[in-house]
Enzyme design. Structure first.
Site, PDB file in Angstrom:
ATOM      1  CG  MET A 130      -0.497 -20.100   5.368  1.00 23.08           C
ATOM      2  SD  MET A 130      -0.213 -18.511   5.884  1.00 23.08           S
ATOM      3  CE  MET A 130       0.719 -18.489   4.618  1.00 23.08           C
ATOM      4  CD  GLU A 184      -8.456 -22.181   3.815  1.00 29.75           C
ATOM      5  OE1 GLU A 184      -9.369 -23.194   3.542  1.00 29.75           O
ATOM      6  OE2 GLU A 184      -9.284 -21.979   5.693  1.00 29.75           O
ATOM      7  CD  GLU A 229      -5.014 -10.845  -2.442  1.00 32.32           C
ATOM      8  OE1 GLU A 229      -5.562 -11.444  -1.753  1.00 32.32           O
ATOM      9  OE2 GLU A 229      -3.881 -11.421  -3.588  1.00 32.32           O
ATOM     10  CD  GLU A 244       9.199  -9.811  -6.960  1.00 33.01           C
ATOM     11  OE1 GLU A 244       8.664 -10.428  -6.614  1.00 33.01           O
ATOM     12  OE2 GLU A 244       9.435  -8.644  -6.521  1.00 33.01           O
TER      13      GLU A 244
END
Length: 403
Positions: A290, A292, A319, A52
């Site tokens: 991780m 990237e 994203e 969150e």
């Protein structure tokens, strides 16, 4: 309120007993709002955990820019959330228990001028004892939670009358807030905070030079059972699209060896990012690292969203959409039902259910203008009603009005 006080007191005893048994004095003091506090007034932001809190990063950055005179105090229910806030240079600690005297101590020690509750983290004593305005950002109120609040009689209506501003994360939550007693003046725009994600500006020049975006696709955050589908789809599409490249990014890099075996079994060559291997001549680039994804998204004109061909509920479409890529996904989107519904309504993503479907979708999106068109449609479909600066402007106006 009596029932709530009874239940939260039982919960507090259970939490405190566990901390005493573990001899965790630091956590014990923080749960009781004890210990030193930084001087000066603060704006208290509470998020359940690092997930969150991460989604609130654009809001946090905007607040820090707009009100440097009012530093943030961040609390989380988990140590990982606290660590994340501290990595941003913020004062952070475990959330205090929602007992009346503890909440009052927290407000007093940190000179709280306002409180921001993230998503569904609306705790009665914190709200009712806050000396300044209370805000709910990315507010989430499900049907089940709304029914649960009814067990406490008029408590929810009393809390909502104390709220200065709510930006709900979906239209259903906003409707339920209003039905439960939220004043009309407090209803803000519907904004899922994850939609405020902004693309990273950093780039890896070597990767950008290696991968032609028009001929590269990315399978992002895949889970066990999905890599086989991805590799089969790649073989099919590559037969129609010479030079097609695949970047395969498992959700959990610890599975890299198992994924590598699958790649080798298909007869494809592979380079691993974690080992620094050169991807220039490899048919599959295994992105087994991780943190990237922001470097990988710009490399691909087509992105498959992992977790959607399993029972994992899928991962965020916000994203990849922010980078203008054409989106592909499976049918399991339970974790992000609202944004995927918007994509579906706008025909702004392609849904697949098998390797054959995925391969056909990759072929359909071979023309660069087809990738750009679908990517642009996804960006438009997921554009929020307000950005972080607009939300912060609403917050600061209410803070200033409260004095």
């Amino acid at each position: 309120m009596l029932l709530y006080r009874l239940l939260v007191s039982i919960f507090a005893l259970w939490v405190l007993a566990g901390l005493v048994l573990r001899r965790d004095r630091t956590a014990l003091r923080q749960r009781l709002a004890a210990g030193p506090a930084e001087p000066g007034p603060h704006l208290w932001l509470h998020a359940a955990s690092n997930g969150e809190l991460a989604s609130a990063r654009p809001l946090v950055d905007a607040l820090r820019g707009a009100r440097p005179d009012l530093p943030l105090l961040v609390t989380c229910n988990s140590p990982t959330g606290v660590a994340l806030a501290q990595s941003w240079g913020l004062a952070a600690r475990l959330a205090p228990l929602d007992l009346g005297w503890v909440a009052r101590r927290m407000h007093r020690k940190w000179q709280v001028r306002g409180h921001i509750a993230m998503e569904s983290e609306l705790w009665p004593h914190r709200v009712l004892t806050c000396p300044g305005p209370v805000f709910v950002m990315g507010g989430r109120l499900t049907e089940g939670t709304a029914r649960g609040w009814r067990l406490f009689g008029a408590l929810q209506r009393r809390l909502l009358r104390r709220i200065a501003y709510v930006s709900a994360q979906d239209a259903g939550s906003l409707a339920r807030y209003r039905a439960a007693g939220l004043p009309a003046r407090a209803a803000g725009p519907v904004v899922d905070l994850k939609a405020l994600y902004t693309p990273e500006t950093r780039r890896d020049p070597a990767l950008c030079a290696t991968f032609d975006r028009r001929l590269t696709w990315l399978a992002a955050s895949t889970h066990e059972g999905e890599e086989e589908v991805v590799l089969a789809a790649h073989l099919r599409a590559r037969a129609e699209i010479p030079g097609l490249r695949l970047i395969l990014a498992p959700r959990h890099p610890r599975r890299a060896e198992a994924v590598l075996r699958l790649i080798v079994e298909t007869g494809l060559s592979c380079a691993r990012r974690s080992l620094g291997q050169d991807p220039a001549t490899a048919e599959v680039y295994l992105a087994d690292t991780m943190g990237e994804m922001g470097l990988l998204y710009p490399l691909a004109g087509r992105i498959f969203i992992g977790g959607t061909l399993t029972d994992r509920g899928g991962h965020t479409p916000y994203e990849p959409a922010a980078y203008g890529a054409a989106l592909l996904h499976g049918p399991d989107v339970a974790n992000f039902r609202a944004p995927f519904a918007r994509l579906d309504a706008a025909h702004a993503a392609l849904q697949v259910a098998s390797a054959e479907d995925l391969g056909a979708a990759l072929i359909r999106l071979a023309p660069p203008d087809a990738q750009d068109a679908l990517g642009g449609a996804a960006q438009a479909a997921l554009r929020p009603e307000a950005d972080a600066q607009e939300l912060v402007r609403e917050l600061t106006e209410r803070l200033d009005a409260a004095g």
